[in-house]
Design a protein around this motif. Sequence first.
Motif, PDB file in Angstrom:
ATOM      1  N   ASN A 170       0.809  -1.239   0.000  1.00  0.00           N
ATOM      2  CA  ASN A 170       0.000   0.000   0.000  1.00  0.00           C
ATOM      3  C   ASN A 170       0.841   1.289   0.000  1.00  0.00           C
ATOM      4  OD1 ASN A 170       0.757  -0.702   2.599  1.00  0.00           O
ATOM      5  ND2 ASN A 170      -1.193  -0.224   3.571  1.00  0.00           N
ATOM      6  N   ILE A 171       2.085   1.225   0.432  1.00  0.00           N
ATOM      7  CA  ILE A 171       2.882   2.464   0.482  1.00  0.00           C
ATOM      8  C   ILE A 171       3.445   2.839  -0.899  1.00  0.00           C
ATOM      9  CG2 ILE A 171       4.907   3.608   1.520  1.00  0.00           C
ATOM     10  CD1 ILE A 171       2.475   3.394   3.405  1.00  0.00           C
ATOM     11  N   PRO A 172       4.234   1.948  -1.552  1.00  0.00           N
ATOM     12  CA  PRO A 172       4.722   2.355  -2.883  1.00  0.00           C
ATOM     13  C   PRO A 172       3.573   2.580  -3.873  1.00  0.00           C
ATOM     14  CG  PRO A 172       5.245   0.050  -2.446  1.00  0.00           C
ATOM     15  CD  PRO A 172       4.775   0.634  -1.155  1.00  0.00           C
ATOM     16  N   LYS A 225     -14.328   2.784   6.715  1.00  0.00           N
ATOM     17  CA  LYS A 225     -14.181   2.282   5.337  1.00  0.00           C
ATOM     18  C   LYS A 225     -12.769   2.576   4.810  1.00  0.00           C
ATOM     19  CE  LYS A 225     -17.988   0.415   4.325  1.00  0.00           C
ATOM     20  NZ  LYS A 225     -17.970  -0.985   4.426  1.00  0.00           N
ATOM     21  N   ILE A 226     -12.308   3.793   5.063  1.00  0.00           N
ATOM     22  CA  ILE A 226     -10.969   4.177   4.582  1.00  0.00           C
ATOM     23  C   ILE A 226      -9.911   3.284   5.250  1.00  0.00           C
ATOM     24  CG2 ILE A 226      -9.238   6.044   4.564  1.00  0.00           C
ATOM     25  CD1 ILE A 226     -11.649   8.003   4.329  1.00  0.00           C
ATOM     26  N   GLY A 227     -10.046   3.120   6.552  1.00  0.00           N
ATOM     27  CA  GLY A 227      -9.107   2.277   7.303  1.00  0.00           C
ATOM     28  C   GLY A 227      -9.129   0.846   6.785  1.00  0.00           C
ATOM     29  N   ASP A 228     -10.320   0.331   6.533  1.00  0.00           N
ATOM     30  CA  ASP A 228     -10.425  -1.052   6.046  1.00  0.00           C
ATOM     31  C   ASP A 228      -9.728  -1.197   4.704  1.00  0.00           C
ATOM     32  OD1 ASP A 228     -11.727  -1.976   8.207  1.00  0.00           O
ATOM     33  OD2 ASP A 228     -13.719  -2.030   7.305  1.00  0.00           O
ATOM     34  N   TRP A 282      -6.615  -3.532   4.992  1.00  0.00           N
ATOM     35  CA  TRP A 282      -6.973  -4.937   4.723  1.00  0.00           C
ATOM     36  C   TRP A 282      -7.256  -5.288   3.277  1.00  0.00           C
ATOM     37  CZ3 TRP A 282      -5.126  -7.034   8.759  1.00  0.00           C
ATOM     38  CH2 TRP A 282      -5.266  -6.449  10.015  1.00  0.00           C
ATOM     39  N   HIS A 283      -7.365  -4.272   2.398  1.00  0.00           N
ATOM     40  CA  HIS A 283      -7.747  -4.565   1.016  1.00  0.00           C
ATOM     41  C   HIS A 283      -6.845  -5.631   0.396  1.00  0.00           C
ATOM     42  CE1 HIS A 283      -9.235  -3.911  -3.031  1.00  0.00           C
ATOM     43  NE2 HIS A 283      -7.990  -3.802  -3.445  1.00  0.00           N
ATOM     44  N   MET A 335      -6.149  -7.264  17.073  1.00  0.00           N
ATOM     45  CA  MET A 335      -7.420  -7.924  17.371  1.00  0.00           C
ATOM     46  C   MET A 335      -8.294  -8.018  16.118  1.00  0.00           C
ATOM     47  SD  MET A 335      -6.745  -8.845  20.327  1.00  0.00           S
ATOM     48  CE  MET A 335      -8.137  -9.636  21.072  1.00  0.00           C
ATOM     49  N   GLU A 336      -8.157  -7.039  15.241  1.00  0.00           N
ATOM     50  CA  GLU A 336      -8.898  -7.109  13.978  1.00  0.00           C
ATOM     51  C   GLU A 336      -8.358  -8.245  13.111  1.00  0.00           C
ATOM     52  OE1 GLU A 336      -9.155  -2.862  12.838  1.00  0.00           O
ATOM     53  OE2 GLU A 336     -10.269  -3.691  11.112  1.00  0.00           O
ATOM     54  N   ALA A 337      -7.014  -8.360  13.084  1.00  0.00           N
ATOM     55  CA  ALA A 337      -6.385  -9.428  12.292  1.00  0.00           C
ATOM     56  C   ALA A 337      -6.833 -10.787  12.820  1.00  0.00           C
ATOM     57  CB  ALA A 337      -4.866  -9.304  12.353  1.00  0.00           C
ATOM     58  N   LYS A 338      -6.887 -10.895  14.136  1.00  0.00           N
ATOM     59  CA  LYS A 338      -7.286 -12.164  14.767  1.00  0.00           C
ATOM     60  C   LYS A 338      -8.715 -12.531  14.342  1.00  0.00           C
ATOM     61  CE  LYS A 338      -8.077 -13.988  19.452  1.00  0.00           C
ATOM     62  NZ  LYS A 338      -9.499 -14.235  19.429  1.00  0.00           N
TER      63      LYS A 338
END
Length: 412
Positions: free
Chosen positions: A174-176, A247-250, A254-255, A310-313
């Motif tokens: 997501n960074i480059p 939504k932006i965070g997701d 996680w996209h 915790m979201e990843a879990k």
Amino acid sequence: MKSKLKIKSKKTTVKRKLFFPSNFWWGAAYASHQVEGNNTNNNWWRWEKQGGAVESSARACDSWHLFRRDHDLAEELGLKAFRLSLEWSRIEPKEGKFNKAAVEHYRTVLKDLKRRNIKTVVTLWHWTLPLWLVDKYGGWHNKNSVNFFVRYCKKVVKELGEEIDLFLILNEPNIPLSKGYLNAEHPPGKRNPWLFWRATKNMIQAYNRCYNETKKIQPSLLTGFTHHVSEFVTLHKFPGAQWLVKKIGDYFNWHFYLKIGGKFDFVGLNYYTGHELQLKKPFSKPRSESVIFSDMGWSFSPRGIYEIIMEAKKKFPQKPIYILENGAADAEDKIRAEYIQGHLKWIYRAIKEGADVRGYFYWSLLDNFEWQAGFGPRFGLCEMDYKTMERKPRKSFYYYQKVIKENGIEAC
Ligand code: BGC
């Protein structure tokens, strides 16, 4: 006569210790272009010369030659694992022509770590593309880049796979992608959502194919990637504001994970800070309620790492989690120990609540070339003298050494 013996009650506050699981991978990380020096054959070198960075990466830390010194420090620190990246432009300096000496160099580097009982975490791609590829095809937005990347991956796994304990195909896609195609801070310096979309699609495809090929060549090799994740909040109160920020965070966090349909053996996360989003420029800024900021101006937001874990879990309950980068630019070493402790406290809590976190990697072992910001920001547990190439452990180096030795932190 009665003796007037006064017994002063001394209040000793014994701090509780928070112990980590045994076999926890205590690590540190760095990446080829940021430390090796003279990586003249890649797109970043050219970008630096074109003014895309405040200065050239030049000799950087000269780790191409001085890697043993870095390993001495890793050993002194007590690291259980070390993360480094391979430089594609050295391994394949010309299209289809692989450089045996470069491959052997990396074999020596990895074997040297193994000899010291340090596990190897290897990133295949930490942002730099060989010049032949960009000259002919431009970069990730061109579909041909997929085949070339897969060929490079296969070569590396065949040659070096046996020396690798954890294999990261990509660092922070997501960074480059965002900086290279939306805000022109990284090469190829575009502001073009269409090219961003194409480059994202190609990178996802390349990743998926690399994962499959790696598993064909060496099924036991733990393979995945590591993603830049962050905590996003807003102070706006209008209806839907929280929903929008979520939504932006997701999307940001996680996209990529959701697009690769389970093709990863572990969840790799790089977490530094939190962001506050707002409906005016700058749309994203450091969290304003924080009281500590790094030299990059990034807010100290350690709780975010817990939320993300915790979201990843929840999203990927079967997969182990590795924190593969976390660190602060802090030239005076005023906040680094507290930064480490603060994040470890929240990681500990996530583990206690059932998250299968297997390792923590501090970024970085050394001060190094911080991309467009040059050598100014100092993330290192060791201070670099770029004139003499001396590496000098900072106080926080000894703090982290103690954490590793005791396999835990004091509750803070
Ligand atoms: C990158 C590193 C970088 C660090 C600090 C991470 O996003 O993987 O290359 O130096 O952040 O900015």
